[in-house]
Design a protein around this motif. Structure first.
Motif, mmCIF file in Angstrom:
data_model
loop_
_atom_site.group_PDB
_atom_site.id
_atom_site.type_symbol
_atom_site.label_atom_id
_atom_site.label_comp_id
_atom_site.label_asym_id
_atom_site.label_seq_id
_atom_site.Cartn_x
_atom_site.Cartn_y
_atom_site.Cartn_z
ATOM 1 N N ASP A 44 0.817 -1.214 0.000
ATOM 2 C CA ASP A 44 0.000 0.000 0.000
ATOM 3 C C ASP A 44 0.849 1.262 0.000
ATOM 4 O OD1 ASP A 44 -0.519 0.630 3.513
ATOM 5 O OD2 ASP A 44 1.015 -0.572 2.528
ATOM 6 N N TRP A 45 2.153 1.150 0.085
ATOM 7 C CA TRP A 45 2.978 2.349 0.174
ATOM 8 C C TRP A 45 4.369 2.026 -0.355
ATOM 9 C CZ3 TRP A 45 3.178 7.419 1.015
ATOM 10 C CH2 TRP A 45 4.389 7.996 1.395
ATOM 11 N N ASN A 46 4.811 2.787 -1.335
ATOM 12 C CA ASN A 46 6.164 2.590 -1.843
ATOM 13 C C ASN A 46 6.935 3.870 -1.577
ATOM 14 O OD1 ASN A 46 8.501 2.106 -3.276
ATOM 15 N ND2 ASN A 46 7.441 1.105 -4.971
ATOM 16 N N GLY A 47 7.853 3.813 -0.608
ATOM 17 C CA GLY A 47 8.523 5.039 -0.190
ATOM 18 C C GLY A 47 9.943 5.157 -0.685
ATOM 19 N N LEU A 48 10.331 4.300 -1.652
ATOM 20 C CA LEU A 48 11.711 4.349 -2.130
ATOM 21 C C LEU A 48 11.712 5.106 -3.449
ATOM 22 C CD1 LEU A 48 14.585 3.577 -1.845
ATOM 23 C CD2 LEU A 48 14.050 1.289 -2.603
ATOM 24 N N ASN A 49 12.316 6.293 -3.475
ATOM 25 C CA ASN A 49 12.190 7.160 -4.641
ATOM 26 C C ASN A 49 13.537 7.622 -5.139
ATOM 27 O OD1 ASN A 49 9.280 7.449 -4.284
ATOM 28 N ND2 ASN A 49 9.861 8.611 -2.476
ATOM 29 N N VAL A 50 13.555 7.949 -6.419
ATOM 30 C CA VAL A 50 14.710 8.607 -7.010
ATOM 31 C C VAL A 50 14.221 9.929 -7.564
ATOM 32 C CG1 VAL A 50 16.427 8.509 -8.825
ATOM 33 C CG2 VAL A 50 15.808 6.438 -7.607
ATOM 34 N N LEU A 51 14.933 10.986 -7.248
ATOM 35 C CA LEU A 51 14.547 12.311 -7.743
ATOM 36 C C LEU A 51 15.447 12.635 -8.924
ATOM 37 C CD1 LEU A 51 12.886 14.831 -7.414
ATOM 38 C CD2 LEU A 51 14.548 15.703 -5.829
ATOM 39 N N LEU A 52 14.850 12.668 -10.103
ATOM 40 C CA LEU A 52 15.644 12.908 -11.298
ATOM 41 C C LEU A 52 15.907 14.389 -11.477
ATOM 42 C CD1 LEU A 52 13.750 10.438 -13.618
ATOM 43 C CD2 LEU A 52 15.957 10.089 -12.538
ATOM 44 N N LEU A 53 16.918 14.677 -12.336
ATOM 45 C CA LEU A 53 17.316 16.068 -12.505
ATOM 46 C C LEU A 53 16.803 16.688 -13.786
ATOM 47 C CD1 LEU A 53 21.027 15.668 -11.466
ATOM 48 C CD2 LEU A 53 19.321 16.946 -10.232
ATOM 49 N N ASN A 54 16.719 15.893 -14.856
ATOM 50 C CA ASN A 54 16.402 16.453 -16.160
ATOM 51 C C ASN A 54 15.063 15.974 -16.655
ATOM 52 O OD1 ASN A 54 19.085 17.089 -15.949
ATOM 53 N ND2 ASN A 54 19.713 15.354 -17.180
ATOM 54 N N ALA A 55 14.518 16.764 -17.589
ATOM 55 C CA ALA A 55 13.215 16.404 -18.126
ATOM 56 C C ALA A 55 13.291 15.178 -19.014
ATOM 57 C CB ALA A 55 12.661 17.580 -18.933
ATOM 58 N N ALA A 56 14.491 14.850 -19.508
ATOM 59 C CA ALA A 56 14.586 13.771 -20.480
ATOM 60 C C ALA A 56 14.991 12.435 -19.875
ATOM 61 C CB ALA A 56 15.601 14.147 -21.566
ATOM 62 N N GLN A 57 15.449 12.457 -18.620
ATOM 63 C CA GLN A 57 16.026 11.230 -18.047
ATOM 64 C C GLN A 57 15.041 10.079 -17.995
ATOM 65 O OE1 GLN A 57 17.594 13.037 -14.399
ATOM 66 N NE2 GLN A 57 19.332 11.701 -14.656
ATOM 67 N N ALA A 58 13.848 10.341 -17.461
ATOM 68 C CA ALA A 58 12.923 9.222 -17.227
ATOM 69 C C ALA A 58 12.508 8.597 -18.556
ATOM 70 C CB ALA A 58 11.702 9.705 -16.454
ATOM 71 N N ALA A 59 12.199 9.448 -19.537
ATOM 72 C CA ALA A 59 11.800 8.903 -20.833
ATOM 73 C C ALA A 59 12.947 8.127 -21.463
ATOM 74 C CB ALA A 59 11.348 10.030 -21.758
ATOM 75 N N ALA A 60 14.174 8.641 -21.273
ATOM 76 C CA ALA A 60 15.328 7.946 -21.853
ATOM 77 C C ALA A 60 15.456 6.555 -21.286
ATOM 78 C CB ALA A 60 16.601 8.743 -21.572
ATOM 79 N N LEU A 61 15.286 6.436 -19.977
ATOM 80 C CA LEU A 61 15.419 5.117 -19.370
ATOM 81 C C LEU A 61 14.242 4.240 -19.741
ATOM 82 C CD1 LEU A 61 16.909 6.227 -15.987
ATOM 83 C CD2 LEU A 61 18.047 4.959 -17.775
ATOM 84 N N ASP A 62 13.057 4.842 -19.881
ATOM 85 C CA ASP A 62 11.912 4.036 -20.314
ATOM 86 C C ASP A 62 12.145 3.488 -21.712
ATOM 87 O OD1 ASP A 62 9.138 5.876 -18.788
ATOM 88 O OD2 ASP A 62 10.450 4.296 -18.032
ATOM 89 N N LEU A 63 12.775 4.293 -22.584
ATOM 90 C CA LEU A 63 13.000 3.860 -23.952
ATOM 91 C C LEU A 63 14.244 3.009 -24.085
ATOM 92 C CD1 LEU A 63 12.217 7.156 -25.850
ATOM 93 C CD2 LEU A 63 10.878 5.078 -25.902
ATOM 94 N N GLY A 64 14.999 2.888 -23.019
ATOM 95 C CA GLY A 64 16.151 2.004 -23.077
ATOM 96 C C GLY A 64 17.408 2.631 -23.656
ATOM 97 N N LEU A 65 17.605 3.913 -23.390
ATOM 98 C CA LEU A 65 18.830 4.536 -23.900
ATOM 99 C C LEU A 65 19.965 4.232 -22.940
ATOM 100 C CD1 LEU A 65 16.838 6.227 -25.743
ATOM 101 C CD2 LEU A 65 18.454 8.057 -25.472
#
Lengths: 254, 744
Positions: free
Chosen positions: B545-566
C-alpha cells in the motif's frame, strides 16, 4: 445657470486642494522601512548588558517556553531603554534571536507601536499629550513653547543630544491637563524613568527643561503648587467627612 | 490569477483522443436517467432541492471531498440546500453551491486572514454581515449572498479599497487580469465619495524578478502568508499600522526564495508584478498554450502566453498532483532565453574553423557520408536534457540501424540501469509525498533540483510535522531538517541501525527515502543503492500500500530515456568514438572527445556543444514542438507548440528521420502518430499521458552488488539553480538572478 453652478463647485473643490495642508502629524519617529546609517545598520553588533540579561530571563519566564515570541514587547522595551531611548536594527535582530522568530516579525511589532523609537531621540524625550482634553487646555501652546525654546522641530534631537520633543496620546491625566511626559534615558535601563509633569504652563515647561539640563530632577506630578495630585486648588470642598459605615459590620448578625 | 481559475484538463490531455480510437465527440448522445423514468420516486426524495430552483454545481467544476461522510452537514445558500463536510467555511459552502463570493485576501492554499472584508455575506439571525472566509458553516445556517445588505457591504468595501488606490490602470501591468478591476465592475458602485489626498508608499526592491509598486497594495497580506507558509522564507511583513501600512522587508533584502515569482500570481492588484514582463503586453493580446515545463524533472504544468512568434510570459496551470498552483522562478522567467543564441540554419564548419550556413540537403548529405565512413562501434549518440521522447526514440532507432548501441541521455550516468522502473522513478508520486511522515534525503538538494517537490515536502513537514533527515553537503532547506552526515558512511550507519535516525525511520508509518539522481554519476552507485535498499527494507518503506523508495531525477529527459532504453554498451565510448551525435547535449565533457571525431550538434541553442561541433543542425525548442516528456514520477505529459520554430529549424525526430533516409537506413515512421506507435512498442506508458504506473517489480529483484562503497562525500548536482541547461544559460534574466539572488 448650470455653467455657474459648475464653476462654483469647481472653485469649491479647488479651495479644498489649495488649503495649505497642515504639517503631517507624524506619530512614529521613523519611516516604515530602514535606511542604513553609520550608527544604525545590521552589521553593528548589539547585545543586552549583563545586568539586563538577567532581566531578559525573568521576562521570558512570564510566558510559556514554546511561545517565547509573546515576550517581544517587553524585550523591545528593555532594549530601547538600554540603548538610550531608541531601537537599532541590530537590537531588533538580537531580540528576534532571543525569542526565536524571524527578524521581520519583530520589525512588524516595532513599527506598529509608535512608542518604539526607531530613530535617535534625546536623553530626555519630552512627550506632549495632544488629545482633546489637553488640547482644549492649551497643549498646542506647550508644544510650541518647547519647540521654540529648544530650537528643534518635532521628533528632532537637539544638537547636544539632550532633548527631543514628540507627541503622545492621552496618558490619563485629563484632570491635570495639559501635561508632558519625560522619558529619562540618561542612565540606561537602570535609571529609566517615565514621569508625568502635569498642569504645566509654557513658562513652567521651559523651567522643567532647564532643570533637566542642569541634571536636576524636578518633582513629578502636578506642577501647580496649589493642587494635591488631582484634587482642586485650595483643597477638597466635597467628600470632607469620613464615609458612612454600613449599618452593621456583621451582616449575619443583623 | 482571478476568480474562476478552471483546472485545465483539455480533451487532448485526458487521453480521449488516442491515435486509432474514434470518439464521436461532436455528437451528443441522448441519455435517459433513472430519475426521468421514475418520476414518482424522484419526487419522493426529501433531500432534493425544490423543483423551481435550478440545479447548482460547484464553482469551477470542483469536486467535493468528504473525509468523513457521516459528518456532512446541510446549509442553505440562497435557499438552495447543500451538503458540506463539517468544518468548511461559509465561503467554501457557497462555492460548493455554485456561488462565487468576491474576495481579496482569502486564498484556498493559504491561511485565513479575513482582513479585506470583501467576502461579507448575510447570514440569517446574525446582526452583522459575516466574513464568509473565516466563519465556519454551522448546520442549518441560512446564507444569503444576493440580498441588498450583502450588496451594500460589497460596494462599501470596494469603495474603501479604492480610496487610497492610485489611478494606475493604464500603466499597471495587472490591467485586464486585475481582481480589483473585475470585482469593482461586478460588485462595486459606480462612484466614490473620496475627495482627500491619496497616500503613496515607497517602492521596495525585491530583486530582478518581482517589480513592486507598493502604492497599489491593498494590504491583503497574501504575499506575506505565501512567503511565510509556502516559500518558507520569512522575508515579507506588514509594517506600520492604519492607512500607512506598508508591505516590505524593512531592511533591504531581495527575495531569494526559488518560489518568489508566485507572489506575482497571488497579488490581486498590480503591486507585485513580473519585472521581465513589465510593460510588454496586455493579457488579452496573448494566446495561452497549455504546455509542460522542461527545466527540471518535475514537469510542472504551465501556460505559455505568446504574442505572435514570441513567448511573452509563462504562467502556472493547476495540477493538484504535481505542482498545485505554483511554479519555480526558473520555470517562470527563463523564457527570454528562447530568443537568444538560437540556431536557425544548418551550418558546417569549414577548414578554417568557421561555420558556414548551408542548406538542409547539403548538411544531411555530409552527415550521411561521414557516418558511413566510420565503424559502427565508433558511433556515439548523446541525448540532451531537454530532449523529448520522440526524438530520443528516433535517435536510438537510427543509431541502432547504423549498428551502434552507444546511445545515452545526459544525467543518467555511465552505466544506467533501465531494467527495473522503480529504480529510477519517484514511486511515491509527488502528491503521495503528503502522506509521508519521515523523509530521508540522500545526496539530493530538492530546493535547487526540483523546487516543486521541495514545496510538497515542506507542505508535509508543516502539516504533519514530518521529520526530515538529510545526508549530503550542508545545504539550506526551507524546513527543519537533521543533517545526518555528508557521505555514504552515514548511510551504512543508518542501515546497520547504529545511527539515531534509524529508529525514527523504523518507527515511521510511511517512511519516504529520496535518492538524488546525482548518485547516478558516482562509481559506487550500485553499492549506494543496495544500502538504501537495505534501509528501505528495515523501515518497511516498500509495501503493497505504500512505496517510499524514490529517485529524484534532474532532467526532463532522463525518465523517458530510461523508459526507452537509452543505455550505452560501454560508458567510455566517447573516448574511442569517431562520430558523435549530440542531440541538445551540452553537458558532455568536451575534453573527452577525441581530436579527430566528427561531432554533429543538433539543438536549439548555441550553448557549449556547438564549440566542438563540426555540423550544426538546428532543431526546435520545447515551446515549438509537440513532445512527450516523462517527469520524475513517471507521468508522461506532452508539450504543445506555442510559437513557430525559429528560422530553418525542424523538430528533432524529423531531422533524424530525414537523415536516416539520406543515409540509406530509412526509419519506418513519417508522422507523429507513427513514431508514437513505435514508442508504444517499446514503452507503452509514454502514450498514457497523465497516468502513473505503480511499480510492479520491487527494486529487490536486482542482483546483489559486490561494489565497494567509496568514502567520497555526496556532492551537489546543481551548483547554480538559475543556470542548468542551454535555455537558462542563454537567458538574461537568469543571469541577473544568479548574479544577485544566489545565496553566497
Amino acid at each position: 445657470m448650470l455653467g455657474r453652478l459648475a464653476a462654483q463647485r469647481f472653485r469649491e473643490i479647488r479651495q479644498v486642494f489649495r488649503q495649505i495642508p497642515q504639517a503631517p502629524r507624524l506619530f512614529s519617529t521613523a519611516l516604515n522601512y530602514h535606511l542604513d546609517t553609520t550608527d544604525n545598520n545590521p552589521d553593528l553588533p548589539w547585545e543586552f548588558k549583563e545586568a539586563n540579561k538577567a532581566k531578559v530571563k525573568e521576562i521570558l519566564s512570564h510566558y510559556p517556553s514554546n511561545y517565547k515570541q509573546s515576550a517581544v514587547i517587553p524585550l523591545l522595551d528593555l532594549a530601547q531603554q538600554q540603548h538610550g531611548g531608541w531601537l537599532t536594527v541590530s537590537a531588533m535582530n538580537e531580540v528576534a534571536r532571543i525569542i526565536e522568530v524571524a527578524p521581520i516579525r519583530v520589525y512588524e511589532v516595532a513599527t506598529f507601536y509608535s512608542m518604539f523609537n526607531r530613530t535617535k531621540v534625546g536623553k530626555y524625550h519630552l512627550l506632549v499629550c495632544g488629545t482633546t482634553p489637553c488640547m482644549l487646555r492649551g497643549s498646542r501652546d506647550i508644544e510650541d513653547a518647547l519647540l521654540k525654546h529648544l530650537g528643534v522641530k518635532r521628533n528632532e534631537v537637539t544638537k547636544d543630544g539632550l532633548f527631543s520633543v514628540g507627541e503622545m496620546e492621552c496618558m490619563g491625566c485629563c484632570v491635570n491637563a495639559p501635561m508632558i511626559t519625560v522619558a529619562d534615558y540618561s542612565n540606561g535601563s537602570e535609571g529609566y524613568a517615565y514621569n508625568y509633569y502635569e498642569d504645566v504652563t509654557p513658562k513652567r515647561v521651559v523651567e522643567i527643561v532647564e532643570a533637566l539640563r542642569r541634571g536636576e530632577k524636578p518633582p513629578r506630578g502636578t506642577q501647580n503648587p496649589k493642587r494635591i495630585n488631582s484634587g482642586p486648588e485650595g483643597g477638597n470642598i466635597t467628600l470632607l467627612g469620613k464615609p458612612k459605615a454600613p449599618p452593621c459590620r456583621d451582616l449575619d448578625a443583623c | 490569477m482571478g476568480l474562476g481559475l478552471l483546472s485545465s484538463r483539455t480533451l487532448l490531455r485526458s487521453g480521449k483522443l488516442r491515435p486509432g480510437i474514434f470518439t464521436p465527440l461532436l455528437r451528443r448522445s441522448i441519455v435517459s436517467t433513472s430519475e426521468l423514468q421514475n418520476a414518482e420516486a424522484a419526487q419522493a426524495q426529501p433531500d432534493s432541492p425544490p423543483p423551481d430552483l435550478p440545479k447548482r454545481t460547484p464553482v469551477g467544476g470542483a469536486r467535493v471531498h468528504f473525509p468523513n461522510p457521516e459528518d456532512a452537514i446541510e446549509v442553505f445558500v440562497d435557499g438552495y440546500p447543500v451538503k458540506i463536510p463539517k468544518g468548511m467555511t461559509v465561503l467554501q459552502a457557497c462555492e460548493i453551491a455554485g456561488v462565487d463570493i468576491p474576495r481579496f485576501c482569502y486564498h484556498s492554499r493559504l491561511s485565513i486572514a479575513g482582513n479585506c472584508r470583501m467576502c461579507l455575506v448575510e447570514v440569517e439571525k446574525s446582526p452583522k454581515p459575516v466574513a464568509s472566509c473565516a466563519m465556519p458553516a454551522l448546520p442549518g445556517m441560512k446564507i444569503k449572498t444576493d440580498t441588498p445588505l450583502a450588496k451594500k457591504a460589497r460596494e462599501g468595501v470596494m469603495e474603501f479599497l479604492l480610496m487610497n488606490h492610485p489611478l494606475d490602470c493604464p500603466i499597471c501591468d495587472q490591467g485586464g487580469e486585475c481582481d480589483l478591476q473585475d470585482q469593482s465592475m461586478a460588485f462595486g458602485s459606480d462612484r466614490g465619495r473620496f475627495t482627500e489626498t491619496k497616500r503613496s508608499v515607497v517602492d521596495k526592491n525585491l530583486g530582478p524578478l518581482v517589480k513592486t509598486v507598493m502604492t497599489r497594495c491593498i494590504q491583503c497580506t497574501r504575499c506575506v502568508r505565501f512567503a511565510t507558509e509556502i516559500a518558507g522564507v520569512q522575508d515579507l511583513g506588514m509594517l506600520g499600522r492604519g492607512s500607512g501600512e506598508e508591505i516590505g522587508t524593512y531592511v533591504e533584502r531581495l527575495m531569494t526564495s526559488e518560489l518568489s515569482g508566485n507572489v506575482i500570481d497571488i497579488c490581486p492588484v498590480g503591486a507585485l508584478t513580473s519585472k521581465p514582463f513589465a510593460f510588454k503586453a496586455r493579457n488579452w493580446e496573448l494566446k495561452g498554450t497549455e504546455s509542460i515545463d522542461v527545466t527540471d524533472a518535475v514537469g510542472s504544468n504551465i501556460r505559455i502566453d505568446s504574442r505572435g512568434p514570441e513567448v511573452m510570459r509563462i504562467l502556472p496551470r493547476l495540477n493538484e498532483d504535481i505542482n498545485e498552483e505554483w511554479i519555480s522562478d526558473k520555470t517562470r522567467f527563463f523564457y527570454d532565453g528562447l530568443k537568444r543564441q538560437r540556431l536557425n540554419d544548418p551550418m558546417i564548419r569549414g577548414p578554417d574553423g568557421r561555420f558556414k550556413a548551408v542548406s538542409w540537403r547539403d548538411a544531411l548529405a555530409v552527415v550521411a557520408e561521414v557516418i558511413h565512413q566510420v565503424k559502427p562501434s565508433e558511433i556515439v549518440g548523446v541525448a540532451g536534457k531537454l530532449s523529448d521522447a520522440e526524438s530520443m526514440m528516433a535517435l536510438k532507432d537510427f543509431l541502432n540501424k547504423m549498428g551502434s548501441n552507444n546511445v545515452w541521455c545526459e544525467g543518467n550516468g555511465p552505466s544506467p540501469n533501465a531494467d527495473i522502473r522503480s529504480g529510477y522513478i519517484m514511486n511515491t508520486s509527488i502528491s503521495g509525498l503528503e502522506k509521508a511522515d519521515v523523509f530521508l534525503l540522500v545526496g539530493t538538494q530538492p530546493r535547487v533540483e526540483a523546487a516543486m517537490v521541495n514545496a510538497r515536502i515542506r507542505k508535509t513537514v508543516r502539516a504533519a510535522q514530518a521529520k526530515v533527515g538529510y545526508v549530503g553537503p550542508a545545504t539550506d532547506l526551507n524546513y527543519d531538517h537533521e543533517h545526518l552526515g555528508t557521505g555514504p558512511q552515514t548511510l551504512k550507519e543508518i542501515a546497520d541501525g547504529r545511527h539515531p535516525f534509524s529508529s525514527t525511520l523504523i518507527n515511521a508509518k510511511n517512511p519516504c527515502i529520496i535518492v538524488g539522481a546525482g548518485v547516478f554519476e558516482r562509481n559506487d552507485k550500485d553499492a549506494i543503492f543496495s544500502v538504501v535498499e537495505t534501509i528501505a527494507e528495515s523501515a518497511k518503506a516498500v509495501r503493497p500500500d505504500w512505496n517510499g523508495l524514490n529517485v529524484l531525477l534532474l532532467n526532463a529527459a532522463q525518465a523517458a530515456a530510461l523508459d526507452l532504453g537509452l543505455v550505452p554498451e560501454s560508458g567510455n565510448s566517447i573516448e574511442s568514438s569517431k562520430f558523435i551525435y549530440l542531440m541538445g547535449a551540452d553537458d558532455v565533457n568536451l575534453e573527452k572527445i577525441p581530436e579527430d571525431a566528427f561531432v554533429v550538434y543538433q539543438g536549439h541553442h548555441g550553448d557549449r556543444g556547438v564549440y566542438r561541433a563540426n555540423i550544426i543542425l538546428p532543431s526546435s525548442a520545447f515551446s515549438e514542438k509537440e513532445g512527450t516528456y516523462v517527469n520524475t514520477e513517471g507521468c508522461a505529459q506532452t508539450t504543445v507548440p506555442a510559437v513557430p520554430t525559429v528560422g530553418d529549424a525542424r523538430d528533432d525526430w524529423k531531422i533524424i528521420r530525414a537523415l536516416s533516409e539520406v543515409a540509406g537506413a530509412c526509419l519506418p515512421y513519417d508522422s507523429l502518430t507513427a513514431i508514437r506507435s513505435r514508442m508504444r512498442t517499446v514503452a507503452p506508458n509514454l502514450l498514457n499521458t497523465d497516468e502513473r504506473q505503480p511499480a510492479i517489480f520491487s527494486y529487490s529483484l536486482k542482483p546483489e552488488s559486490r561494489q565497494e562503497m567509496s568514502t567520497v562525500p555526496f556532492g551537489t548536482a546543481v551548483e547554480n539553480f538559475y543556470m542548468t541547461d542551454s535555455i537558462t544559460r542563454a537567458s538574461k534574466v537568469m543571469a541577473q538572478c544568479s548574479a544577485s539572488l544566489l545565496k553566497k
